[in-house]
Design a protein around this motif. Structure first.
Motif, PDB file in Angstrom:
ATOM      1  N   LEU A 160       0.860  -1.187   0.000  1.00 26.20           N
ATOM      2  CA  LEU A 160       0.000   0.000   0.000  1.00 26.20           C
ATOM      3  C   LEU A 160       0.899   1.241   0.000  1.00 26.20           C
ATOM      4  O   LEU A 160       1.800   1.353   0.828  1.00 26.20           O
ATOM      5  N   THR A 161       0.624   2.170  -0.935  1.00 26.04           N
ATOM      6  CA  THR A 161       1.481   3.350  -1.096  1.00 26.04           C
ATOM      7  C   THR A 161       0.653   4.629  -1.073  1.00 26.04           C
ATOM      8  O   THR A 161       0.206   5.098  -2.129  1.00 26.04           O
ATOM      9  N   PRO A 162       0.426   5.217   0.108  1.00 27.09           N
ATOM     10  CA  PRO A 162      -0.174   6.556   0.149  1.00 27.09           C
ATOM     11  C   PRO A 162       0.929   7.599  -0.001  1.00 27.09           C
ATOM     12  O   PRO A 162       2.115   7.314   0.256  1.00 27.09           O
ATOM     13  N   GLY A 163       0.570   8.803  -0.406  1.00 24.65           N
ATOM     14  CA  GLY A 163       1.610   9.813  -0.532  1.00 24.65           C
ATOM     15  C   GLY A 163       1.092  11.153  -0.997  1.00 24.65           C
ATOM     16  O   GLY A 163      -0.090  11.332  -1.321  1.00 24.65           O
ATOM     17  N   TYR A 164       2.020  12.085  -1.015  1.00 25.54           N
ATOM     18  CA  TYR A 164       1.768  13.444  -1.499  1.00 25.54           C
ATOM     19  C   TYR A 164       2.230  13.524  -2.945  1.00 25.54           C
ATOM     20  O   TYR A 164       3.297  12.991  -3.298  1.00 25.54           O
ATOM     21  N   VAL A 165       1.456  14.197  -3.801  1.00 28.66           N
ATOM     22  CA  VAL A 165       1.792  14.285  -5.222  1.00 28.66           C
ATOM     23  C   VAL A 165       1.764  15.740  -5.663  1.00 28.66           C
ATOM     24  O   VAL A 165       0.904  16.523  -5.248  1.00 28.66           O
ATOM     25  N   LEU A 166       2.737  16.093  -6.494  1.00 29.39           N
ATOM     26  CA  LEU A 166       2.827  17.412  -7.116  1.00 29.39           C
ATOM     27  C   LEU A 166       2.891  17.198  -8.619  1.00 29.39           C
ATOM     28  O   LEU A 166       3.737  16.423  -9.094  1.00 29.39           O
ATOM     29  N   MET A 167       1.999  17.848  -9.367  1.00 29.98           N
ATOM     30  CA  MET A 167       1.921  17.571 -10.803  1.00 29.98           C
ATOM     31  C   MET A 167       1.703  18.850 -11.593  1.00 29.98           C
ATOM     32  O   MET A 167       1.308  19.886 -11.051  1.00 29.98           O
ATOM     33  N   TYR A 168       1.998  18.729 -12.890  1.00 30.38           N
ATOM     34  CA  TYR A 168       1.787  19.852 -13.811  1.00 30.38           C
ATOM     35  C   TYR A 168       1.316  19.297 -15.149  1.00 30.38           C
ATOM     36  O   TYR A 168       1.946  18.399 -15.717  1.00 30.38           O
ATOM     37  N   ARG A 169       0.194  19.826 -15.612  1.00 28.16           N
ATOM     38  CA  ARG A 169      -0.263  19.544 -16.965  1.00 28.16           C
ATOM     39  C   ARG A 169      -0.663  20.858 -17.613  1.00 28.16           C
ATOM     40  O   ARG A 169      -1.611  21.514 -17.184  1.00 28.16           O
ATOM     41  N   GLY A 170       0.045  21.255 -18.638  1.00 24.68           N
ATOM     42  CA  GLY A 170      -0.262  22.479 -19.350  1.00 24.68           C
ATOM     43  C   GLY A 170      -1.349  22.256 -20.383  1.00 24.68           C
ATOM     44  O   GLY A 170      -2.114  21.294 -20.326  1.00 24.68           O
ATOM     45  N   PRO A 171      -1.427  23.139 -21.368  1.00 22.27           N
ATOM     46  CA  PRO A 171      -2.465  23.002 -22.394  1.00 22.27           C
ATOM     47  C   PRO A 171      -2.205  21.886 -23.391  1.00 22.27           C
ATOM     48  O   PRO A 171      -3.058  21.568 -24.206  1.00 22.27           O
TER      49      PRO A 171
END
Length: 224
Positions: free
Chosen positions: A135-146
């Motif tokens: 089991l892998t809980p966690g914090y995520v930081l993401m970027y999706r542009g246009p």
């Protein structure tokens, strides 16, 4: 005999009254145009400005949800138990982990064309050998542009539920290429660190694991 003064004709009086009214009306219009504000016009202009600002402002409460299914494998370093998949001659040489499949979901908040952050949860199952569930809980930081690309990084604990309970740490990064607006291919590369049982050589041995997986990801965006 007294002379009678001629009475002014009614048509002359009407013309005079009409002319005076027009002059006063024109004067009032000129005064209003110069000095008196037009309340209705200002209200309409203010309403248009407010509507434009509301439409052009970035949406508030934007939410991105992700769900994925992937398959992968990895390398485990420091192999004191001489596992069957050992790739080298010594205990410190790497060994191949069992192939695995991962189900994951993530929820992120932030501007649609900027950095977003949130939480993610993954469940991994071993496909061969000893049954393992992670089991892998966690914090995520993401970027999706246009465009079609999405990049992310995640960090958090990695909890081995079976066959024996153990807790490690993992940090990962990856990217996705979207074939359609909401369906894409995702590549995830993760590094994990676990502490295991003592050996003759080390009392608190650490077992680093490097893994990679490839799969499908679904991106759903909405405004709550």
């Amino acid at each position: 005999m007294r002379e009678k003064r001629p009475r002014p004709r009614r048509s002359t009086a009407l013309v005079t009254t009409f002319t005076t009214g027009c002059v006063l009306a024109c004067a009032g219009t000129a005064i209003a145009a110069e000095g008196v504000p037009n309340a209705q016009g200002e209200d309409a202009a203010e309403a248009r400005r407010a509507l434009y600002e509301a439409l052009s402002a970035p949406p508030k409460g934007y939410v991105r949800t992700l769900a994925g299914l992937s398959f992968g494998g990895g390398l485990r370093f420091n192999n004191p138990y001489r596992l069957a998949t050992q790739l080298g001659a010594s205990a410190e040489s790497p060994s191949a982990t069992a192939p695995f499949t991962t189900l994951m979901g993530a929820l992120a908040f932030g501007p649609p064309d900027g950095l977003q952050h949130g939480g993610m949860l993954g469940v991994t199952f071993a496909l061969r050998g000893v049954g393992q569930t992670v089991l892998t809980p966690g914090y995520v930081l993401m970027y999706r542009g246009p465009g079609r690309l999405l990049a992310y990084g995640r960090v958090g604990p990695e909890i081995l539920l079976s066959p024996d309970l153990n807790v490690g740490l993992t940090a990962a990064g990856g990217g996705a290429f979207f074939v359609t607006g909401g369906l894409g291919l995702v590549l995830d590369v993760a590094g994990s660190l676990f502490y295991g049982a003592s050996t003759w050589e080390k009392k608190y041995p650490a077992y680093p694991v490097l893994s990679a997986s490839l799969g499908l990801i679904v991106d759903v965006e909405f405004l709550p």
